[in-house]
Structure formats: structure tokens, C-alpha cells
Design an enzyme around this catalytic site. Structure first.
Site, PDB file in Angstrom:
ATOM      1  N   VAL A   1      -0.902 -10.014   4.620  1.00  0.00           N
ATOM      2  CA  VAL A   1      -0.199  -9.820   5.893  1.00  0.00           C
ATOM      3  C   VAL A   1       0.861  -8.736   5.764  1.00  0.00           C
ATOM      4  CG1 VAL A   1      -0.596 -12.182   6.652  1.00  0.00           C
ATOM      5  CG2 VAL A   1       1.471 -11.656   5.347  1.00  0.00           C
TER       6      VAL A   1
ATOM      7  N   ASP B   1      19.381  -3.993   0.703  1.00  0.00           N
ATOM      8  CA  ASP B   1      18.196  -3.317   1.234  1.00  0.00           C
ATOM      9  C   ASP B   1      17.821  -3.880   2.603  1.00  0.00           C
ATOM     10  OD1 ASP B   1      16.174  -1.454   1.090  1.00  0.00           O
ATOM     11  OD2 ASP B   1      14.829  -2.701  -0.085  1.00  0.00           O
TER      12      ASP B   1
ATOM     13  N   ALA C   1       4.223  -5.347  -4.473  1.00  0.00           N
ATOM     14  CA  ALA C   1       3.548  -6.622  -4.210  1.00  0.00           C
ATOM     15  C   ALA C   1       2.837  -6.605  -2.867  1.00  0.00           C
ATOM     16  CB  ALA C   1       4.563  -7.772  -4.239  1.00  0.00           C
TER      17      ALA C   1
ATOM     18  N   SER D   1       2.128  -5.338   2.783  1.00  0.00           N
ATOM     19  CA  SER D   1       1.790  -4.636   1.539  1.00  0.00           C
ATOM     20  C   SER D   1       2.880  -3.646   1.177  1.00  0.00           C
ATOM     21  CB  SER D   1       0.454  -3.898   1.708  1.00  0.00           C
ATOM     22  OG  SER D   1       0.159  -3.142   0.558  1.00  0.00           O
TER      23      SER D   1
ATOM     24  N   LYS E   1       3.976 -14.089  -2.206  1.00  0.00           N
ATOM     25  CA  LYS E   1       4.240 -12.707  -2.604  1.00  0.00           C
ATOM     26  C   LYS E   1       3.728 -12.491  -4.029  1.00  0.00           C
ATOM     27  CE  LYS E   1       7.908  -9.233  -2.934  1.00  0.00           C
ATOM     28  NZ  LYS E   1       9.357  -8.951  -2.683  1.00  0.00           N
TER      29      LYS E   1
ATOM     30  N   SER F   1       4.677  -1.331  -2.558  1.00  0.00           N
ATOM     31  CA  SER F   1       4.311  -0.712  -3.825  1.00  0.00           C
ATOM     32  C   SER F   1       4.347  -1.695  -4.980  1.00  0.00           C
ATOM     33  CB  SER F   1       5.249   0.464  -4.120  1.00  0.00           C
ATOM     34  OG  SER F   1       6.585   0.028  -4.163  1.00  0.00           O
TER      35      SER F   1
END
Length: 430
Positions: A123, A277, A129, A125, A145, A127
Site C-alpha cells: 500500500v 521528518d 521499506a 513504497s 512495514k 527506498s
């Protein structure tokens, strides 16, 4: 940690250098032509743009490194940081064979015993996981994950090359006054930290506890018994969509803005444990008015001293005490260049705070403020502490989202009650 062999390192180095030279030489020529025809700034911007394209071509490690380096506005040109800030992972999701391998590496033969259902189509994507939807045998809907097979080896090779390149660059006269190796060490730690799923799961649990007192903020529950070093299993939050907030009434949008900003302030000023982040891919809103915080791989723990200095800086900025703010920046830094002009920095930094204090809420910009502050640090030779820059990044990243939801948001006014709690209130033990 995966060990790198000399042969593998050499092969990766040859590929990286070949692609870099082939890509940058035309960019340098075009940049030089643009500098002559349209001015130096146009030439530089072309080179910055092509450099970010190169990072994407070099792969996920370089993209992650670029994203982290883009936060170092105290060292890199603002225009270059602007380009690095928009770097996005462009990695295809795992195919069924890759998914089977990832599950086997994470669980061995345990997987059928844990999950009643597991959709093999990702569901989400990235770099590092891919994320899958599943259901535990206990009935809970979960997000799984899974770390990509082979990503640790690839990132280890790439970071070894970057560290070697940084060691060489540090010897060049042009980088004499730049803490190249220190910056590379912090960047490397930040990138590798996103491979440590055990730590990320612990970060999520900690954020969930810390932010439980902030109204309307939702951090997914981690199902510890189903987690493994290569896999995080957490509560599945349905219907997450980056466009949800835009489709909501203005009153609800303003509530989103206030809740998201309060959550960041709580991390910075009260707990000192900061999710760094908070871009739109990790920050979502629900139609029920909740703010959802995901993906805590890039989180930083401030020391108690830095947490308090950060809070004191914002408190004094909100009342226009420029000189005191300037002194805090110097005290919290990592050092001074040999040619540093501290009196000059203190004067100009105090002026910046006093000018910003007088601006109406709609006109005040954290990004503009931080950009000018970092420019002063570069100009006057005051090195900033990465431990403070990364948390400040969390505010800069969320500012655009907050302004879009509530253009009239007063960042300093929202901060005041949280600052009072962080400086004088009762805080939880770390």
C-alpha cells in the site's frame, strides 16, 4: 552491520564515479554558459538542479543523504538546500518474489502463525521499506512495514564511499573552515538510523506516549509481539490521503494546523524527543479532525541543556529579546571558525530577532528567519549544532503545511503555552 569487501567497494566506487562524471560534466558546461548569458545565479541553480537529479540516479542512499544534507542551511547555499529539500524516493514497490524474500528474511517460518491475512500488494513504497496491509490472528488490522532485501548492504557500501570522499574533501583549501567529516558523520547516522527498525518501533512507542496529552494527535500503536528487526507491525489507520485536509471545511483546516503545530512544539519544548521528518508523506489528517504522525525513523533526542536552550530561544524571540537570542545561538553552537566575528554576529542576529518580532503573523516566516540566521552563521563563522538544526527542520518542514491550512496562523502565539510548560511545568522523565 554488514561488512563491505574491498572488491564490492571498488566496483561500487567505479560505477558511482563513472556515473557522476558522465552526468556532471555536461551540467558544468551548461552551467558555465548560463552564468555568462544569464548571470552566475542562473548557472548555480542549473548545477544545483542537475546535482539533485544525479542523486536520484545514484539511488536511495544518495537520495536519503541529500535529504539530510538539505537541512544544513548553516553550511550549504540556500538555493541548493531548496533543491535538496524536494528530493523524493523514486523506487518501485517490491514484486511478489521480493515480498516473499523480505517476509522470509523477517520471519523465517513464523509468518503464517502470526497473520490471519496479509495482502502481498504494497500500500506504500519507499527506498528502505514497503508497507502491506494485514490482519493478526488476534483480529487487529495492521500495517506491516518490511525492509527491502539487500538495502542494508547497498547503503553500507554507499556510505563508506561518501565517508571516503568527505575525508578527501576535508583536505582541500576550499573546505578548510567547514566541518566536513562531522557533517558526514551526522548524515551517515541519520541515514543508517532509518534501517534500524527496532529503534524506529521504540521511537513510535515513545511518541505515542509523549503526544497522548496533545488533543487530536494520533500515533499508531506498535504490536511488539509481531515486530522483528526487519519488520515493524503497527496499527493500520485507514483512508489516509494527502488531500484530505484540502477537502475539509476551513474551520477544520485551522484545527489541523493548530494540532500539528502544537504537536511539534510539544516535542521540541516539553519532551525534547523530536520527529524530524514531518513532511506530507508522514503527516496525515482524518475527516474526524485528527492529525496522524507516521514513520519515526528520523528522530532526535535533545540533551536537557539543548532542549531548554531551544525553548528559551523561542520564548525570547516571541518577546523580541534579540541580544539574548543571539547569545543562545553562540552558546548552543559547536564552535567558531578561526576568523569568527562574534560581536558582529551578535549585533546582526539581535537585529534579525527584533525585526521578526515586529512582523504581523501572516508575514512572519520561519523558513525566511532560519535562512537569514544560517546565512549570518556562515558569514560570521558560528557553527551550528546538528542536534538543534535537525529539530528546527521539523518546524521548517511543517510550516508550508500549516500556512496552507491556516494562512493567518501565529506561530509564536501558539508556542507560548507549550513553552511555559516546557520551561516551568511538570515534565515526564525521559
Amino acid at each position: 552491520m554488514v561488512r563491505t569487501t574491498p572488491v564490492a567497494l571498488a566496483a561500487r566506487a567505479v560505477w558511482t564515479v563513472t556515473l557522476t562524471v558522465a552526468f556532471l560534466l555536461p551540467a558544468l558546461v551548461t552551467g558555465a554558459v548560463l552564468a555568462v548569458v544569464r548571470g552566475r545565479e542562473a548557472g548555480r541553480r542549473h548545477l544545483y538542479r542537475r546535482s539533485t537529479v544525479l542523486l536520484t540516479r545514484l539511488g536511495s542512499t544518495f537520495v536519503k543523504a541529500g535529504q539530510v544534507l538539505g537541512t544544513r542551511r548553516d553550511l550549504l547555499p540556500p538555493a541548493f538546500c531548496d533543491e535538496l529539500a524536494v528530493l523524493q524516493d523514486a523506487v518501485a514497490p517490491l514484486d511478489p518474489a521480493g515480498t516473499r524474500r523480505a517476509l522470509r528474511e523477517a520471519y523465517g517460518e513464523e509468518e503464517p502463525e502470526l497473520f490471519a491475512e496479509l495482502d502481498r500488494c504494497p500500500v506504500a513504497s519507499g527506498s528502505v521499506a514497503c508497507v502491506y496491509r494485514g490482519r493478526l490472528r488476534t483480529g487487529e488490522q495492521v500495517a506491516v512495514k518490511l525492509r527491502r532485501p539487500g538495502v542494508e548492504r547497498l547503503m553500507t557500501l554507499d556510505l563508506a564511499l561518501m565517508r571516503a570522499g568527505a575525508s578527501l574533501a576535508a583536505r582541500l583549501p576550499v573546505f578548510r573552515d567547514v566541518p566536513v567529516t562531522e557533517v558526514m558523520a551526522h548524515m551517515s547516522d541519520a541515514v543508517l538510523g532509518q534501517l534500524d527498525f527496532t529503534r524506529e518501533a521504540a521511537n513510535l512507542r515513545r511518541l505515542r506516549v509523549n503526544l497522548a496529552t496533545v488533543p487530536r494527535v494520533w500515533v499508531p500503536k506498535v504490536h511488539e509481539a509481531a515486530c522483528r528487526p526487519r519488520c515493524i507491525v503497527m496499527e493500520f489507520i485507514p483512508d489516509l490521503d494527502v488531500d484530505t485536509a484540502r477537502r475539509c471545511p476551513p474551520a477544520l483546516q485551522r484545527r489541523f494546523a493548530s494540532s500539528g503545530l502544537t504537536a511539534i512544539y510539544h516535542m521540541l519544548f516539553v519532551d525534547g524527543f523530536v520527529h524530524c521528518d514531518m513532511h506530507p508523506g508522514n503527516l496525515y489528517f482524518t475527516r474526524r479532525g485528527q492529525v496522524v504522525v507516521l514513520d519515526a525513523g528520523f528522530s532526535v533526542q535533545l540533551t536537557e541543556e539543548l532542549r531548554r536552550l531551544f525553548a528559551e530561544f523561542f520564548m525570547n524571540m516571541s518577546i523580541g529579546r534579540g541580544r539574548y537570542c543571539a547569545e543562545i545561538v553562540v552558546r548552543s553552537g559547536t564552535g567558531l571558525r578561526p576568523d569568527a566575528d562574534v560581536p558582529g554576529f551578535l549585533t546582526r542576529m539581535a537585529d534579525l530577532v527584533e525585526r521578526s518580532h515586529g512582523l504581523p503573523a501572516r508575514e512572519f516566516s520561519l523558513i525566511a528567519f532560519a535562512g537569514e540566521m544560517f546565512d549570518l552563521q556562515r558569514r560570521y563563522g558560528v557553527h551550528a549544532a546538528p542536534e538543534l538544526i535537525f529539530p528546527l527542520l521539523s518546524l521548517l518542514v511543517i510550516e508550508g503545511t500549516v500556512r496552507e491550512l491556516d494562512p493567518g496562523m501565529d506561530f509564536q502565539e501558539v508556542a507560548k503555552p507549550v513553552l511555559m510548560k516546557g520551561l516551568f511545568g511538570q515534565r515526564k522523565a525521559g
